[in-house]
Write a protein that holds these residues in place. Sequence first.
Motif, PDB file in Angstrom:
ATOM      1  N   LEU A   1      42.651  43.273  47.501  1.00 60.63           N
ATOM      2  CA  LEU A   1      44.065  42.909  47.532  1.00 60.63           C
ATOM      3  C   LEU A   1      44.371  41.887  48.615  1.00 60.63           C
ATOM      4  CD1 LEU A   1      45.731  46.367  46.865  1.00 60.63           C
ATOM      5  CD2 LEU A   1      45.286  44.509  45.251  1.00 60.63           C
ATOM      6  N   THR A   2      43.376  41.630  49.489  1.00 57.15           N
ATOM      7  CA  THR A   2      43.523  40.601  50.518  1.00 57.15           C
ATOM      8  C   THR A   2      42.274  39.734  50.532  1.00 57.15           C
ATOM      9  OG1 THR A   2      42.610  42.052  52.230  1.00 57.15           O
ATOM     10  CG2 THR A   2      45.015  42.014  51.994  1.00 57.15           C
ATOM     11  N   ASP A   3      42.431  38.475  50.908  1.00 54.59           N
ATOM     12  CA  ASP A   3      41.311  37.539  50.970  1.00 54.59           C
ATOM     13  C   ASP A   3      40.339  37.955  52.072  1.00 54.59           C
ATOM     14  OD1 ASP A   3      39.713  35.337  50.543  1.00 54.59           O
ATOM     15  OD2 ASP A   3      41.012  33.953  51.632  1.00 54.59           O
ATOM     16  N   GLN A   4      39.070  38.102  51.732  1.00 55.56           N
ATOM     17  CA  GLN A   4      38.013  38.480  52.671  1.00 55.56           C
ATOM     18  C   GLN A   4      38.239  39.862  53.287  1.00 55.56           C
ATOM     19  OE1 GLN A   4      35.330  36.422  52.890  1.00 55.56           O
ATOM     20  NE2 GLN A   4      36.374  35.029  51.508  1.00 55.56           N
ATOM     21  N   GLY A   5      39.029  40.707  52.621  1.00 59.22           N
ATOM     22  CA  GLY A   5      39.324  42.035  53.144  1.00 59.22           C
ATOM     23  C   GLY A   5      38.100  42.935  53.178  1.00 59.22           C
ATOM     24  N   THR A   6      38.139  43.927  54.035  1.00 61.64           N
ATOM     25  CA  THR A   6      37.013  44.855  54.164  1.00 61.64           C
ATOM     26  C   THR A   6      37.077  45.966  53.118  1.00 61.64           C
ATOM     27  OG1 THR A   6      38.221  46.143  55.810  1.00 61.64           O
ATOM     28  CG2 THR A   6      36.748  44.423  56.628  1.00 61.64           C
ATOM     29  N   GLN A   7      38.241  46.198  52.539  1.00 63.49           N
ATOM     30  CA  GLN A   7      38.407  47.225  51.516  1.00 63.49           C
ATOM     31  C   GLN A   7      38.318  46.569  50.141  1.00 63.49           C
ATOM     32  OE1 GLN A   7      38.669  50.439  52.486  1.00 63.49           O
ATOM     33  NE2 GLN A   7      38.560  49.702  54.592  1.00 63.49           N
ATOM     34  N   TYR A   8      37.541  47.154  49.236  1.00 63.13           N
ATOM     35  CA  TYR A   8      37.400  46.589  47.906  1.00 63.13           C
ATOM     36  C   TYR A   8      37.098  47.680  46.896  1.00 63.13           C
ATOM     37  CZ  TYR A   8      32.423  46.941  48.978  1.00 63.13           C
ATOM     38  OH  TYR A   8      31.196  47.404  49.339  1.00 63.13           O
ATOM     39  N   PHE A   9      37.259  47.333  45.635  1.00 71.38           N
ATOM     40  CA  PHE A   9      36.940  48.213  44.521  1.00 71.38           C
ATOM     41  C   PHE A   9      35.838  47.543  43.722  1.00 71.38           C
ATOM     42  CE2 PHE A   9      37.404  49.653  40.141  1.00 71.38           C
ATOM     43  CZ  PHE A   9      37.427  51.029  40.305  1.00 71.38           C
ATOM     44  N   THR A  10      34.769  48.264  43.418  1.00 69.95           N
ATOM     45  CA  THR A  10      33.664  47.704  42.651  1.00 69.95           C
ATOM     46  C   THR A  10      33.926  47.881  41.159  1.00 69.95           C
ATOM     47  OG1 THR A  10      32.101  48.231  44.412  1.00 69.95           O
ATOM     48  CG2 THR A  10      31.178  47.780  42.244  1.00 69.95           C
ATOM     49  N   ILE A  11      33.881  46.764  40.432  1.00 69.28           N
ATOM     50  CA  ILE A  11      33.968  46.793  38.977  1.00 69.28           C
ATOM     51  C   ILE A  11      32.527  46.734  38.484  1.00 69.28           C
ATOM     52  CG2 ILE A  11      34.898  45.692  36.915  1.00 69.28           C
ATOM     53  CD1 ILE A  11      36.899  44.250  38.823  1.00 69.28           C
TER      54      ILE A  11
ATOM     55  N   ARG B   1      53.953  42.453  40.712  1.00 70.40           N
ATOM     56  CA  ARG B   1      53.309  41.890  41.898  1.00 70.40           C
ATOM     57  C   ARG B   1      53.402  40.368  41.922  1.00 70.40           C
ATOM     58  NH1 ARG B   1      49.649  43.540  45.769  1.00 70.40           N
ATOM     59  NH2 ARG B   1      48.117  41.996  46.451  1.00 70.40           N
ATOM     60  N   GLU B   2      53.856  39.850  43.040  1.00 64.95           N
ATOM     61  CA  GLU B   2      53.930  38.409  43.245  1.00 64.95           C
ATOM     62  C   GLU B   2      52.680  37.878  43.938  1.00 64.95           C
ATOM     63  OE1 GLU B   2      57.567  38.325  45.507  1.00 64.95           O
ATOM     64  OE2 GLU B   2      58.652  37.563  43.780  1.00 64.95           O
ATOM     65  N   LYS B   3      51.942  38.743  44.588  1.00 69.50           N
ATOM     66  CA  LYS B   3      50.774  38.332  45.368  1.00 69.50           C
ATOM     67  C   LYS B   3      49.525  38.305  44.495  1.00 69.50           C
ATOM     68  CE  LYS B   3      52.585  40.305  49.617  1.00 69.50           C
ATOM     69  NZ  LYS B   3      52.337  41.292  50.673  1.00 69.50           N
ATOM     70  N   ALA B   4      48.526  37.599  44.984  1.00 67.09           N
ATOM     71  CA  ALA B   4      47.266  37.446  44.261  1.00 67.09           C
ATOM     72  C   ALA B   4      46.373  38.669  44.446  1.00 67.09           C
ATOM     73  CB  ALA B   4      46.543  36.210  44.777  1.00 67.09           C
ATOM     74  N   ILE B   5      45.382  38.784  43.559  1.00 62.55           N
ATOM     75  CA  ILE B   5      44.244  39.660  43.798  1.00 62.55           C
ATOM     76  C   ILE B   5      43.047  38.736  44.009  1.00 62.55           C
ATOM     77  CG2 ILE B   5      45.168  41.585  42.463  1.00 62.55           C
ATOM     78  CD1 ILE B   5      43.096  40.871  40.293  1.00 62.55           C
ATOM     79  N   TYR B   6      41.989  39.267  44.591  1.00 58.43           N
ATOM     80  CA  TYR B   6      40.827  38.444  44.929  1.00 58.43           C
ATOM     81  C   TYR B   6      39.581  39.071  44.318  1.00 58.43           C
ATOM     82  CZ  TYR B   6      44.118  36.401  48.134  1.00 58.43           C
ATOM     83  OH  TYR B   6      45.225  35.784  48.653  1.00 58.43           O
ATOM     84  N   LEU B   7      38.765  38.239  43.688  1.00 53.74           N
ATOM     85  CA  LEU B   7      37.540  38.699  43.042  1.00 53.74           C
ATOM     86  C   LEU B   7      36.328  38.029  43.667  1.00 53.74           C
ATOM     87  CD1 LEU B   7      38.676  38.452  39.310  1.00 53.74           C
ATOM     88  CD2 LEU B   7      38.636  40.495  40.756  1.00 53.74           C
ATOM     89  N   ARG B   8      35.233  38.761  43.709  1.00 53.60           N
ATOM     90  CA  ARG B   8      33.968  38.232  44.219  1.00 53.60           C
ATOM     91  C   ARG B   8      32.838  38.862  43.406  1.00 53.60           C
ATOM     92  NH1 ARG B   8      31.921  38.303  50.438  1.00 53.60           N
ATOM     93  NH2 ARG B   8      33.962  37.372  50.667  1.00 53.60           N
ATOM     94  N   SER B   9      31.790  38.116  43.205  1.00 57.61           N
ATOM     95  CA  SER B   9      30.611  38.617  42.522  1.00 57.61           C
ATOM     96  C   SER B   9      29.731  39.363  43.513  1.00 57.61           C
ATOM     97  CB  SER B   9      29.850  37.433  41.927  1.00 57.61           C
ATOM     98  OG  SER B   9      28.572  37.824  41.531  1.00 57.61           O
ATOM     99  N   ALA B  10      29.066  40.413  43.053  1.00 62.60           N
ATOM    100  CA  ALA B  10      28.102  41.101  43.912  1.00 62.60           C
ATOM    101  C   ALA B  10      26.840  40.254  44.072  1.00 62.60           C
ATOM    102  CB  ALA B  10      27.768  42.463  43.334  1.00 62.60           C
ATOM    103  N   SER B  11      26.571  39.396  43.068  1.00 67.96           N
ATOM    104  CA  SER B  11      25.425  38.477  43.145  1.00 67.96           C
ATOM    105  C   SER B  11      25.597  37.369  42.111  1.00 67.96           C
ATOM    106  CB  SER B  11      24.106  39.212  42.897  1.00 67.96           C
ATOM    107  OG  SER B  11      24.084  39.740  41.592  1.00 67.96           O
ATOM    108  N   GLY B  12      25.111  36.196  42.431  1.00 67.47           N
ATOM    109  CA  GLY B  12      25.157  35.084  41.484  1.00 67.47           C
ATOM    110  C   GLY B  12      26.539  34.478  41.319  1.00 67.47           C
ATOM    111  N   THR B  13      26.697  33.705  40.235  1.00 65.58           N
ATOM    112  CA  THR B  13      27.969  33.027  39.953  1.00 65.58           C
ATOM    113  C   THR B  13      28.400  33.296  38.512  1.00 65.58           C
ATOM    114  OG1 THR B  13      26.775  31.005  39.396  1.00 65.58           O
ATOM    115  CG2 THR B  13      27.629  31.170  41.643  1.00 65.58           C
ATOM    116  N   PRO B  14      28.754  34.543  38.201  1.00 60.55           N
ATOM    117  CA  PRO B  14      29.165  34.867  36.834  1.00 60.55           C
ATOM    118  C   PRO B  14      30.603  34.398  36.552  1.00 60.55           C
ATOM    119  CG  PRO B  14      29.478  36.753  38.216  1.00 60.55           C
ATOM    120  CD  PRO B  14      28.826  35.690  39.076  1.00 60.55           C
ATOM    121  N   VAL B  15      30.972  34.499  35.293  1.00 66.40           N
ATOM    122  CA  VAL B  15      32.344  34.176  34.890  1.00 66.40           C
ATOM    123  C   VAL B  15      33.111  35.478  34.666  1.00 66.40           C
ATOM    124  CG1 VAL B  15      33.795  33.134  33.108  1.00 66.40           C
ATOM    125  CG2 VAL B  15      31.709  31.980  33.853  1.00 66.40           C
TER     126      VAL B  15
END
Length: 98
Positions: A53-63, A77-91
């Motif tokens: 829910l925050t950029d570079q935050g320490t708390q995250y949920f694994t999908i 919600r007006e604010k963004a969510i932030y996504l990151r890959s556990a590995s690689g560059t998937p879509v």
Amino acid sequence: MATIVAKGQDFEILNITLSATVDTEVDPSASGNRKANAFIVQCRTAVDMLARLTDQGTQYFTIKSGTVLHLDLMSMREKAIYLRSASGTPVAEVIVLF
């Protein structure tokens, strides 16, 4: 195959290339200053993703690979969510409901 039921009057479909080192912002207000009612997120390839829910935050949920996250906000919600890959560059496939 899963069926997801969510409320909204409009939606937007996004295909976003993720990074394993930098959070990628999914901002509902970027497309006309709208408030998101729900986010639906899945990965096209067999890679786990992290949602924050925050950029570079320490708390995250694994999908986990092969699953879908349905984040029903109900608060418009007006604010963004932030996504990151556990590995690689998937879509990531993202549906934002407004």
